[in-house]
Design an enzyme around this catalytic site. Sequence first.
Site, PDB file in Angstrom:
ATOM      1  N   GLU A 162       0.733  -1.396   0.003  1.00  0.00           N
ATOM      2  CA  GLU A 162       0.205   0.109  -0.029  1.00  0.00           C
ATOM      3  C   GLU A 162       0.851   1.187  -0.127  1.00  0.00           C
ATOM      4  O   GLU A 162       0.825   2.027   1.026  1.00  0.00           O
ATOM      5  CB  GLU A 162      -1.128  -0.021   1.407  1.00  0.00           C
ATOM      6  CG  GLU A 162      -1.825  -1.096   1.125  1.00  0.00           C
ATOM      7  CD  GLU A 162      -2.957  -0.973   2.308  1.00  0.00           C
ATOM      8  OE1 GLU A 162      -2.855  -0.155   3.301  1.00  0.00           O
ATOM      9  OE2 GLU A 162      -3.801  -1.987   2.202  1.00  0.00           O
ATOM     10  N   GLU A 186      -5.586  -8.467   0.184  1.00  0.00           N
ATOM     11  CA  GLU A 186      -6.422  -8.445   1.387  1.00  0.00           C
ATOM     12  C   GLU A 186      -7.864  -7.820   1.078  1.00  0.00           C
ATOM     13  O   GLU A 186      -7.928  -6.954   0.146  1.00  0.00           O
ATOM     14  CB  GLU A 186      -5.706  -6.672   2.133  1.00  0.00           C
ATOM     15  CG  GLU A 186      -4.393  -6.999   2.864  1.00  0.00           C
ATOM     16  CD  GLU A 186      -3.780  -5.954   3.452  1.00  0.00           C
ATOM     17  OE1 GLU A 186      -4.539  -5.065   3.851  1.00  0.00           O
ATOM     18  OE2 GLU A 186      -2.714  -5.632   3.618  1.00  0.00           O
TER      19      GLU A 186
HETATM   20  O1  IFM Z   1      -4.699  -3.353   8.940  1.00  0.00           O
HETATM   21  C1  IFM Z   1      -4.381  -2.691   7.747  1.00  0.00           C
HETATM   22  C2  IFM Z   1      -3.403  -3.441   6.997  1.00  0.00           C
HETATM   23  O2  IFM Z   1      -2.110  -2.926   7.717  1.00  0.00           O
HETATM   24  C3  IFM Z   1      -2.830  -2.598   5.331  1.00  0.00           C
HETATM   25  N1  IFM Z   1      -4.371  -2.516   4.765  1.00  0.00           N
HETATM   26  C4  IFM Z   1      -5.503  -2.048   5.516  1.00  0.00           C
HETATM   27  C5  IFM Z   1      -5.737  -2.932   6.699  1.00  0.00           C
HETATM   28  C6  IFM Z   1      -7.093  -2.484   7.475  1.00  0.00           C
HETATM   29  O3  IFM Z   1      -7.013  -1.121   7.704  1.00  0.00           O
END
Ligand code: IFM
Length: 440
Positions: free
Chosen positions: A164, A349
């Site tokens: 990210e 994710e």
């Molecule tokens: O917890 C985070 C993760 O570290 C990165 N992506 C989003 C998740 C939820 O906010």
Amino acid sequence: MLTSDDFPPNFIFGAATSSYQIEGQSFGGAGDTHWDQFALKTGNVVNNENGAIACDHYHRFEDDLDLLKGLDAYRFSTNWARVLPEGRAAVNQEGLDFYDKLVDAILERGLKPYLTLYHWELPAALADKGGWTNPEIANWFGDYTDVVLDRIGDRVESVATLNEPWCVAWLSHFLGQHAPGLRDIRAAARTMHHVLLAHAEAMDRMRSRGQKNLGIVLNFEHAQSLDAAPENLAASATFDAIFNRWFIEALSRGEYPKEALNGLAPHLPDGWEKDMERIQQPIDWLGVNYYTRQILSHDSDGGWPNYKSTPGDLSKTSMGWEVYPKGLGKLLYRLKNDYIGDLPIYVTENGMARNDVCESSVVSDPERWNFIQQHLIEVRSAIGKGVNIQGYFYWSLLDNFEWAFGYEKRFGLIHVDFATQKRTPKQSYYDFVTAFGKKH
Ligand code: IFM
């Protein structure tokens, strides 16, 4: 109900975590990260919490990994400050030993190790030198990449450079919500570029050492204009350019979107254009993190980028994020059609936070299972329309340190009592493993 039978035979189901959020930074000779510094200032993190203990995964990883048995893969990250406490030079052997044992333990359970090299644990010593705003970070990151892969590169299934980059750059240097907590457009612009340079440097290092299956993990949100008013459409386009297009257009086309350059170009490092060819080098797969949508309108208060977000009326998770599975489907088609064609995509994710309560060792969380199913319906339908999606990782295996929200927001399939470190699998965990585990 969808099960793994509804997906191609080699489709990967797994769960994801990141090091600082679960390991416990105070264990095993790890150095301080910029998150440890950021968390010291009251107001930066809910309840003044930090990752010093987190889920104590450092000591409990064997038991935690047992919970993944039957699934295909585990996505985890190595921690720069655990491996190189000062960010450079002196290696913490205990830190490398930990990842060595971790990877073996993942493999012993029949899981494929999906490594991410950077999930936000910048060593504090490098933050002192300007962190991501210093162009030298690309070389520092390259050196760290080599140290990690010298030790575990022979056994990992795939490597993502960064998790990210929008959060590394914008959320942390423009919005000030993540470490180092800056609200500075020059620092943000430079970081937007330097994260991609660091990615390119790590890719070069990994290619030259013959490391296989390399990618990067980007986060996306569905951008929607409040209405058809031209100023709101423009606001939505600006958000989309900064959040969704900046990184993927650099990687796939060697360009930055003009709607973002409008505000950022004056603050980018001199000669940034000559880096774009290197940034555009091929990747083997793209990781996609997707959680929600944003409804955007023009904001006349304040300066560029002049957009604001309005809460929508869909049901929300305990983060206040709307549940909008269709946005994932649209995003997957968009990535194929506009940017990456048939390059493999992993949903690296996707998940929801919920105010889970553990009563008599039971955590009933039907909304989470519904969330997963609804998003997987979109994934399956995108596959049916020719998008090359190879896997899905739920975020997260464990309740953990949710950054500025501390331990309040529970994303896990496994409930963690942070006072006792007791793990309790939630109902969604049993559903997930039953539907997508090997023996379903
Ligand atoms: O917890 C985070 C993760 O570290 C990165 N992506 C989003 C998740 C939820 O906010």
